[in-house]
Design a protein around this motif. Structure first.
Motif, mmCIF file in Angstrom:
data_model
loop_
_atom_site.group_PDB
_atom_site.id
_atom_site.type_symbol
_atom_site.label_atom_id
_atom_site.label_comp_id
_atom_site.label_asym_id
_atom_site.label_seq_id
_atom_site.Cartn_x
_atom_site.Cartn_y
_atom_site.Cartn_z
ATOM 1 N N LYS A 64 -18.274 20.311 15.904
ATOM 2 C CA LYS A 64 -17.272 19.265 15.379
ATOM 3 C C LYS A 64 -17.586 18.622 14.516
ATOM 4 N N ARG A 65 -16.726 17.951 13.626
ATOM 5 C CA ARG A 65 -17.290 17.007 12.711
ATOM 6 C C ARG A 65 -17.041 15.405 13.496
ATOM 7 N N THR A 111 -17.364 9.126 10.730
ATOM 8 C CA THR A 111 -18.544 8.100 10.060
ATOM 9 C C THR A 111 -18.271 6.870 10.802
#
Length: 153
Positions: A87-88, A91
């Motif tokens: 999964k990403r 940020t």
């Protein structure tokens, strides 16, 4: 006198042969170990990564008609675990933006307390304590922070 009440019609489902969709269909409990649903991939911190469907997990209703394809909304789509990607992770700037958005929904505009849940700001416009005097549990909110020193020097 004739009965004039309308009878409910059964939802008519299309009967397709089992191989009509071109994907293998598996009954519950008979699925190979490397095929997972999206929810199972998310539990392992993986995403499907743009891969095509690998199969269909049939609903419990269709176990009695194995010759037909499952067309119910309860069916699940299966993806290959070997093609899944991690999964990403958001940020820090994305997490900060999400926290600001949630703070706007969780902060009472009158008493400035931030609650652990979203407030009914569209209907009531404030927390229940400010609206009608219902005491709030002190473990469900944080008090507003004092003005912080934000000067660079």
């Amino acid at each position: 006198m004739p009965h004039t009440a309308k009878r409910r019609r059964r939802a008519e489902t299309m009967r397709l042969p089992r191989d009509a969709q071109g994907l293998p269909e598996y009954d519950r409990g008979a699925c190979p170990d490397h095929l997972l649903t999206r929810r199972q991939l998310r539990a392992r911190n993986l995403s499907k990564g743009g891969q095509q469907l690998a199969g269909i997990l049939r609903c419990a209703k269709c176990r009695y008609t194995p010759q037909y394809s499952c067309t119910h909304p309860q069916r699940a789509y299966l993806y290959d675990l070997r093609l899944a990607v991690p999964k990403r992770m958001p940020t820090l700037a994305q997490e900060w933006a999400l926290d600001r958005a949630m703070a706007a929904r969780q902060t009472c505009p009158q008493c400035r307390r931030r609650y652990d849940f979203c407030l009914p700001l569209k209907t009531i416009g404030s927390c229940l304590e400010c609206h009608d005097g219902t005491p709030a549990d002190p473990t469900t909110y944080t008090l507003p922070a004092a003005a912080a020193h934000r000067l660079a020097a």
